[in-house]
Structures are given as C-alpha cells and as structure tokens.
Write a protein that holds these residues in place. Structure first.
Motif, PDB file in Angstrom:
ATOM      1  N   SER A 135      -4.830  -5.956   5.129  1.00 48.31           N
ATOM      2  CA  SER A 135      -4.523  -7.118   5.967  1.00 48.31           C
ATOM      3  C   SER A 135      -5.772  -7.603   6.688  1.00 48.31           C
ATOM      4  O   SER A 135      -6.068  -8.803   6.734  1.00 48.31           O
ATOM      5  N   MET A 136      -6.517  -6.655   7.250  1.00 51.22           N
ATOM      6  CA  MET A 136      -7.741  -7.009   7.957  1.00 51.22           C
ATOM      7  C   MET A 136      -8.810  -7.526   6.989  1.00 51.22           C
ATOM      8  O   MET A 136      -9.537  -8.485   7.285  1.00 51.22           O
ATOM      9  N   TYR A 137      -8.894  -6.925   5.815  1.00 53.26           N
ATOM     10  CA  TYR A 137      -9.874  -7.343   4.798  1.00 53.26           C
ATOM     11  C   TYR A 137      -9.607  -8.779   4.347  1.00 53.26           C
ATOM     12  O   TYR A 137     -10.537  -9.592   4.218  1.00 53.26           O
ATOM     13  N   ARG A 138      -8.335  -9.082   4.104  1.00 52.96           N
ATOM     14  CA  ARG A 138      -7.988 -10.440   3.682  1.00 52.96           C
ATOM     15  C   ARG A 138      -8.368 -11.467   4.750  1.00 52.96           C
ATOM     16  O   ARG A 138      -8.795 -12.577   4.440  1.00 52.96           O
ATOM     17  N   GLN A 162      -1.328 -15.717   9.577  1.00 55.53           N
ATOM     18  CA  GLN A 162      -1.194 -14.786  10.688  1.00 55.53           C
ATOM     19  C   GLN A 162      -1.463 -13.359  10.203  1.00 55.53           C
ATOM     20  O   GLN A 162      -1.010 -12.960   9.141  1.00 55.53           O
ATOM     21  N   LEU A 163      -2.215 -12.592  10.989  1.00 58.49           N
ATOM     22  CA  LEU A 163      -2.583 -11.230  10.610  1.00 58.49           C
ATOM     23  C   LEU A 163      -1.338 -10.349  10.545  1.00 58.49           C
ATOM     24  O   LEU A 163      -0.667 -10.130  11.552  1.00 58.49           O
ATOM     25  N   LYS A 208     -10.341  -0.878  14.200  1.00 59.06           N
ATOM     26  CA  LYS A 208      -9.400  -1.737  14.932  1.00 59.06           C
ATOM     27  C   LYS A 208      -8.358  -2.359  13.996  1.00 59.06           C
ATOM     28  O   LYS A 208      -8.145  -3.574  13.967  1.00 59.06           O
ATOM     29  N   LEU A 209      -7.715  -1.525  13.222  1.00 60.84           N
ATOM     30  CA  LEU A 209      -6.743  -2.005  12.246  1.00 60.84           C
ATOM     31  C   LEU A 209      -5.420  -2.386  12.905  1.00 60.84           C
ATOM     32  O   LEU A 209      -5.019  -1.782  13.908  1.00 60.84           O
ATOM     33  N   PRO A 210      -4.731  -3.387  12.346  1.00 55.91           N
ATOM     34  CA  PRO A 210      -3.454  -3.865  12.918  1.00 55.91           C
ATOM     35  C   PRO A 210      -2.292  -2.955  12.521  1.00 55.91           C
ATOM     36  O   PRO A 210      -1.473  -3.294  11.657  1.00 55.91           O
ATOM     37  N   ILE A 211      -2.214  -1.791  13.145  1.00 54.59           N
ATOM     38  CA  ILE A 211      -1.194  -0.812  12.779  1.00 54.59           C
ATOM     39  C   ILE A 211      -0.579  -0.187  14.030  1.00 54.59           C
ATOM     40  O   ILE A 211      -1.260   0.001  15.050  1.00 54.59           O
ATOM     41  N   ILE A 212       0.704   0.095  13.946  1.00 50.66           N
ATOM     42  CA  ILE A 212       1.418   0.799  15.015  1.00 50.66           C
ATOM     43  C   ILE A 212       1.877   2.133  14.445  1.00 50.66           C
ATOM     44  O   ILE A 212       2.575   2.184  13.428  1.00 50.66           O
ATOM     45  N   PHE A 213       1.452   3.205  15.083  1.00 45.75           N
ATOM     46  CA  PHE A 213       1.889   4.541  14.708  1.00 45.75           C
ATOM     47  C   PHE A 213       3.117   4.873  15.547  1.00 45.75           C
ATOM     48  O   PHE A 213       3.025   4.997  16.771  1.00 45.75           O
ATOM     49  N   ALA A 228      -3.880  -9.664  17.700  1.00 49.49           N
ATOM     50  CA  ALA A 228      -5.047 -10.229  18.393  1.00 49.49           C
ATOM     51  C   ALA A 228      -6.341  -9.519  17.997  1.00 49.49           C
ATOM     52  O   ALA A 228      -7.404  -9.838  18.522  1.00 49.49           O
ATOM     53  N   GLY A 229      -6.235  -8.534  17.086  1.00 49.69           N
ATOM     54  CA  GLY A 229      -7.424  -7.827  16.629  1.00 49.69           C
ATOM     55  C   GLY A 229      -7.880  -6.725  17.552  1.00 49.69           C
ATOM     56  O   GLY A 229      -9.028  -6.267  17.468  1.00 49.69           O
TER      57      GLY A 229
END
Length: 338
Positions: A142-145, A154-155, A183-188, A245-246
């Motif tokens: 997602s971040m790479y794209r 939208q990310l 800073k990846l868009p992930i929720i653990f 928001a990154g």
C-alpha cells in the motif's frame, strides 16, 4: 484488575442510529453464525478443527466496520466472524466450512483458511503469528503504491488480528519493528482472550500488559475494553486516521474472553466457573443492546426483529451449504500452483 477503570471507555464516542445498529447487526450475525457452526460440527457437517469466536464479537465489528472496502484484514484460525464483518456472505463462509464448491475458497480451505480476494480478506492462518508477516506485506505494498508508483487513491490500511499467545513469538516483534521503521499503515490488533489454548496469559508472558510492548518500537500502544464495541470502534478510528496520515502503526490490545473452549474439540475444563461467569456477565451484545434501548436508538421489539432477520440469514446459509455440490474429484489439482 479493574476492567472498567483501566481500559478506554466508549463514553466520548457518539454514533448515529444507523451506525450503531450496523454494529449490533454485525455482532448478532457473528454470534448466531458461530452457534450454528457448533450445531453443524456436532452433527458431522464440518471436519477438522473449528475455533469459534463467541464472546469476542465486539472486536471484529468494532474494528472492521471502521474500515473501508479497500482496506485489508488478516485473520487467525478463529476467522469466520472476521470474514463476515469484512463482507464475505454467510452463505460463502458456511459452504466453505461444509467443504462445498460454492464456498469462498471452493471448499479447499475450510475453517482455518477463509479467504476472499474480493473483500481484501487475506485469510485465516492455522499457526500463531503466521498472518502477521502477510499483513505487513499488504501494508508495505500500500505504501509502495502510494510513494513509488504515485497512486493518488486513499492510502489503504491493514489490520492484523492475533491472540495474546502470539505476542511471545518472533514474528510479532520483527514485524512491529519493521512497521515502525517504515511507518507502514498497519494496525496490530491483539485479541487478548486471556488464554492461549490452555495456558493462562499472565503465566506465559513476562509483561502481561501487551500494549506496553509497543514502547520498545516507539509506536502507540493502547488497551481497550474488548467487550465494549463502541470503545473498540473509537480507538480503531483513531488508529486508522493515524495510519492514513502516514504516521505509522498502532498496537491495540483488546481485552476479551472466548465463551467456548479453544476449539469445539476442547472440553474446556481448565478455566474456572467463576472466571467464565464473570466474563459472560459482560456479554458485548447484551451491553450494546442495553445501550441502544437506554439511549432511544431502537426499541427492544425492533432489536428482536433484527435478531430474527439474522437468524433467517444463518439458517439460509446452512440450507445453501447443504444443497451445494461437492468439489469434483477430477478438480483435485485445480487452484494449485504447480
């Protein structure tokens, strides 16, 4: 531990009536679906290990209903309800559990391997921690794209679900570290149901407060009442906003309890009656129903109508699965990469 004082409260969250009823409907669907799975398992309609989600519905609904369809979810072997919350139909999931061709994985996956490309549901995984690197990869792409390929959409955010026992294995720490670095868009999302099969959580971790482990990676660690869907929804919305928001990942520990044994093959003799009684008294569906009625969002009669409607959906899924065809023998090697 005082659960009510220690965990995030839902008091500051204001949802409109349709939003609240969506959460209620989704939780009821999860509960009725799992209850039906137990019936079908004991009737010999399902095979292998079946791990039910009963009691933890506030987490699945509270988290996944805060996501967009373009966001990703990665589950565990307790994956039926996560899939339902993400939009996979009850028919597709039940047929998969029956091993039928109409299942979401054409009957090849079964209980622990529910998957749906259409719904960005990245699958259930039989081994603990196995799905976390997969979720990390989804967040990376997602971040790479966005950053490299310049896509303007939208990310997308990825949520990785796992249990308390998983937080003692290597993938957990390695993936949190990598997600924090990039800073990846992930929720653990830790579903701390207090027991890793037959091991009580406080006996297995040197730091029982899992959310505090986030500090080692410089990311937010939040503890929330996993029996309160509004509280779960609130902290998830905040974590999603941060990820989009990154600003990187968030670790959320949702304190919950499974009302049944580890699997339907587990006689559940290790947990005390007093412990089970204390947690079942905090049933998340009953709590939300009381909230809805007390705040005049719907009447008890209207909620019962929802219950009956959901029951019909679940019963229909069983009929659909029962009448669906078995996979053909000549298709044994179909859908495999050789």
């Amino acid at each position: 531990m005082n659960l009510e004082k220690k965990m995030n409260s839902s008091k500051s969250l204001k949802l409109n009536t349709p939003q609240t009823l969506i959460l209620y409907e989704d939780m009821v669907l999860g509960r009725y679906f799992e209850d039906m799975c137990a019936q079908m398992y004991y009737r010999g309609k399902m095979f292998g290990f079946v791990h039910l989600y009963t009691g933890q519905e506030a987490i699945s609904s509270g988290v996944i209903k805060a996501l967009q369809p373009t966001d990703y979810v990665c589950s565990t072997y307790r994956d039926h309800v996560h899939a339902l919350s993400k939009g996979v139909t009850a028919r597709e999931v039940m047929a998969e559990l029956f091993g039928k061709e109409t299942g979401c994985c054409k009957g090849r996956g079964g209980s622990m391997h529910i998957f749906s490309k259409e719904h960005n549901f990245l699958g259930g995984f039989a081994f603990i921690g196995e799905g976390i690197p997969v979720a990390l990869g989804a967040a990376f792409q997602s971040m790479y794209r966005k950053q490299v390929l310049g896509e303007s959409d939208q990310l997308p955010v990825t949520v990785s679900f796992f249990g308390d026992g998983t937080t003692n294995v290597g993938q957990f720490f390695e993936c949190l570290n990598m997600a924090a670095l990039w800073k990846l868009p992930i929720i653990f999302l830790v579903e701390n149901n207090q027991w890793a099969i037959g091991m009580a959580h406080p006996r297995s971790s040197s730091i029982p407060e899992i959310h505090t482990k986030a500090a080692a990676f410089g990311i937010p660690g939040i503890e929330v009442d996993g029996m309160d869907v509004l509280a779960v929804h609130k902290v998830t919305q905040e974590a999603i906003a941060r990820a989009r928001a990154g600003e990187g990942p968030t670790l959320i520990e949702a304190l919950t309890y499974r009302f049944r044994g580890h699997s339907l093959a587990d006689p559940d003799e290790l947990r005390s009656f007093q412990e089970k009684e204390a947690w079942t008294a905090r049933d998340p569906i009953k709590r939300l129903a009381n909230y809805i009625v007390e705040n005049n969002l719907a009447t008890a009669t209207e909620l019962e109508e929802i219950n009956q409607s959901i029951k019909s959906i679940v019963e229909d899924s069983v009929e659909f699965a029962t009448n669906s065809p078995e996979p053909a023998v000549e298709d044994l090697y179909k859908y495999l990469f050789l």
